[in-house]
Structure formats: structure tokens, C-alpha cells
Design a protein around this motif. Structure first.
Motif, short mmCIF file in Angstrom:
data_model
loop_
_atom_site.label_atom_id
_atom_site.label_comp_id
_atom_site.label_asym_id
_atom_site.label_seq_id
_atom_site.Cartn_x
_atom_site.Cartn_y
_atom_site.Cartn_z
N LEU A 103 49.94 29.26 57.67
CA LEU A 103 48.89 28.21 56.93
C LEU A 103 49.33 27.64 55.47
CD1 LEU A 103 45.53 30.11 58.14
CD2 LEU A 103 46.83 28.17 59.21
N GLY A 104 50.43 28.47 54.94
CA GLY A 104 50.77 27.88 53.61
C GLY A 104 50.18 28.35 52.61
N LEU A 105 49.20 29.52 52.80
CA LEU A 105 48.72 30.10 51.38
C LEU A 105 49.64 30.67 50.50
CD1 LEU A 105 46.45 29.96 53.64
CD2 LEU A 105 45.65 32.11 52.62
N PRO A 106 49.38 30.41 49.16
CA PRO A 106 50.17 30.69 48.26
C PRO A 106 50.30 32.38 47.80
CG PRO A 106 48.62 29.49 47.17
CD PRO A 106 48.52 29.68 48.64
N VAL A 107 50.57 33.16 48.78
CA VAL A 107 50.26 34.72 48.53
C VAL A 107 51.11 35.46 47.65
CG1 VAL A 107 49.09 34.72 50.89
CG2 VAL A 107 51.63 35.15 50.72
N THR A 108 50.44 36.35 47.12
CA THR A 108 51.39 37.33 46.41
C THR A 108 50.56 38.79 46.93
OG1 THR A 108 49.44 37.66 44.56
CG2 THR A 108 50.96 36.10 44.28
N GLN A 109 51.12 39.75 46.08
CA GLN A 109 50.36 41.19 46.62
C GLN A 109 49.16 41.18 46.76
OE1 GLN A 109 52.56 43.78 44.23
NE2 GLN A 109 50.47 44.50 43.43
N TRP A 110 48.30 40.40 45.91
CA TRP A 110 46.87 40.43 45.73
C TRP A 110 46.19 39.19 46.59
CZ3 TRP A 110 46.47 44.91 43.92
CH2 TRP A 110 47.36 45.43 42.68
N GLY A 111 47.08 38.63 47.41
CA GLY A 111 46.36 37.50 48.12
C GLY A 111 46.84 36.05 47.57
N ALA A 112 45.74 35.28 47.74
CA ALA A 112 46.09 34.06 47.18
C ALA A 112 44.89 33.20 46.28
CB ALA A 112 46.24 32.88 48.37
N SER A 113 45.45 32.56 45.23
CA SER A 113 44.32 32.06 44.37
C SER A 113 44.73 30.50 44.53
CB SER A 113 44.65 32.51 42.81
OG SER A 113 44.55 33.82 42.76
N ILE A 158 37.07 35.41 48.94
CA ILE A 158 36.62 35.92 50.14
C ILE A 158 37.55 37.07 50.31
CG2 ILE A 158 36.69 35.38 52.88
CD1 ILE A 158 34.77 33.54 51.29
N PHE A 159 37.05 38.33 50.59
CA PHE A 159 38.01 39.52 50.77
C PHE A 159 37.72 40.23 52.37
CE2 PHE A 159 36.53 38.95 46.62
CZ PHE A 159 37.80 38.72 45.97
N PHE A 160 38.72 40.61 52.90
CA PHE A 160 38.61 41.14 54.37
C PHE A 160 39.54 42.35 54.54
CE2 PHE A 160 41.47 38.08 54.77
CZ PHE A 160 42.33 38.45 55.63
N GLN A 161 38.74 43.38 55.28
CA GLN A 161 39.76 44.63 55.64
C GLN A 161 40.76 44.07 56.96
OE1 GLN A 161 36.96 47.47 56.42
NE2 GLN A 161 36.45 47.97 54.20
N ALA A 185 43.61 39.93 51.51
CA ALA A 185 43.53 40.88 52.82
C ALA A 185 43.37 42.30 51.94
CB ALA A 185 44.68 40.63 53.79
N MET A 186 42.70 43.06 52.53
CA MET A 186 42.49 44.56 51.71
C MET A 186 42.89 45.51 53.10
SD MET A 186 39.56 43.75 49.15
CE MET A 186 39.95 44.89 47.72
N LYS A 187 43.33 46.61 52.64
CA LYS A 187 43.62 47.73 53.39
C LYS A 187 42.25 48.25 54.20
CE LYS A 187 46.72 50.92 54.95
NZ LYS A 187 47.33 50.30 56.19
N LYS A 188 42.46 48.41 55.53
CA LYS A 188 41.33 48.85 56.35
C LYS A 188 40.34 49.81 55.71
CE LYS A 188 39.69 49.23 60.77
NZ LYS A 188 39.81 48.54 62.19
N ASP A 189 41.12 50.81 55.20
CA ASP A 189 40.34 52.02 54.67
C ASP A 189 39.92 51.74 53.16
OD1 ASP A 189 42.95 52.23 53.51
OD2 ASP A 189 43.19 54.04 54.10
N THR A 190 40.07 50.52 52.88
CA THR A 190 39.35 50.50 51.14
C THR A 190 37.89 50.86 51.07
OG1 THR A 190 39.30 49.27 49.45
CG2 THR A 190 38.83 48.14 51.31
N ASP A 191 37.85 51.71 50.15
CA ASP A 191 36.10 51.93 49.92
C ASP A 191 35.52 50.87 49.01
OD1 ASP A 191 37.15 52.53 47.27
OD2 ASP A 191 36.60 54.65 47.41
N ALA A 219 51.40 42.29 55.85
CA ALA A 219 51.74 41.42 57.02
C ALA A 219 50.82 40.10 57.09
CB ALA A 219 51.61 42.32 58.26
N MET A 220 49.67 40.66 56.83
CA MET A 220 48.51 39.38 56.99
C MET A 220 48.88 38.36 56.06
SD MET A 220 46.03 38.75 58.76
CE MET A 220 45.12 40.10 59.27
N ASN A 221 49.31 38.86 54.78
CA ASN A 221 49.84 38.02 53.56
C ASN A 221 50.91 36.79 54.14
OD1 ASN A 221 47.70 38.79 52.04
ND2 ASN A 221 48.95 40.04 50.67
N GLU A 222 51.86 37.72 54.67
CA GLU A 222 53.12 36.91 55.05
C GLU A 222 52.82 35.90 56.20
OE1 GLU A 222 57.01 38.00 57.40
OE2 GLU A 222 56.40 39.72 56.14
#
Length: 129
Positions: A28-38, A10-13, A57-63, A19-22
């Protein structure tokens, strides 16, 4: 032919992915890294077979979601991406770009009738968790 075998990710802008990862990690205890959680899991029919689902979580301006204008994208796991893409083309489904292959799998993209970009992922034979 088996088509989708599960949810790959699941990917979202958002405005601030760090900050969203943090927040998701803290609250919620997600095991986040800079790329999200696996999230690792095992196949219900073959417990020796491992799999994973990615949350990012991806930057809002991602293409990355283009040409879709939606702020999210769902990644579906598939077994034979090349065959599925050819079948979908024959069925009139809009394919976006070409299949790309990396050490962590093969990827292809399509659009649903409302313009939502869908990522199709054929994981490598042995997923690394």
C-alpha cells in the motif's frame, strides 16, 4: 469549547508488527518505520499550520489499550486536553489514568459506552513532520 479537531492516529494489535509494517509498506506504499507510519498534512483553514496522523501496528499482547479488551484504539486530536478531560468527567465519562505530557504532546484516555479505549491527544503548538 472545541472538543475533537480530527483523527490523530489509528492503532491496532497484530501478531507481528514488523511483518505488518513491511506488508503495508510494500503493498500500500505506507511510509513505515518501526513505529508505523506518519502522514503529514496542512490545516484546511490555516495552510501554514501543519499536522500529522499516525498509523501503528502494535504487538498483540500490548497493554496500551487496557482496560479495553478491543484490538484497536483511535486517537483523536483535541485543542485543550485538560479542560476537555474535566468537562468529560463532569459529564460522567470514564477517564482512564492521568494526563501524560511529552515533547510530542499531551495525552489522556477515556472509555466509550462499549468499553473502547479512546486516546485524546493535544499536539504541541508546532508539530514536527
Amino acid at each position: 469549547m472545541t472538543r475533537v479537531t480530527g483523527i490523530g492516529g489509528i492503532f491496532f494489535q497484530c501478531e507481528d508488527p514488523a511483518a505488518m509494517n513491511e506488508w503495508y509498506g510494500k503493498h500500500l506504499g505506507l511510509p513505515v518505520t518501526q513505529w508505523g507510519a506518519s502522514f503529514g498534512w496542512r490545516d484546511e483553514h490555516d495552510p501554514e499550520k501543519k499536522g500529522m496522523t499516525q498509523w501503528s501496528a502494535m504487538k498483540k499482547d500490548t497493554d496500551y489499550f487496557s482496560p479495553s479488551k478491543k484490538p484497536f484504539m483511535i486517537n483523536y486530536r483535541v485543542e485543550n486536553l485538560a479542560e476537555l478531560i474535566e468537562t468529560l468527567k463532569a459529564e460522567g465519562v470514564q477517564v482512564v489514568g492521568e494526563i501524560q505530557e511529552f515533547e510530542y504532546g499531551k495525552f489522556g484516555w477515556i472509555l466509550d459506552p462499549e468499553g473502547n479505549k479512546i486516546e485524546l491527544w493535544e499536539p504541541p503548538a508546532e508539530e514536527k513532520l
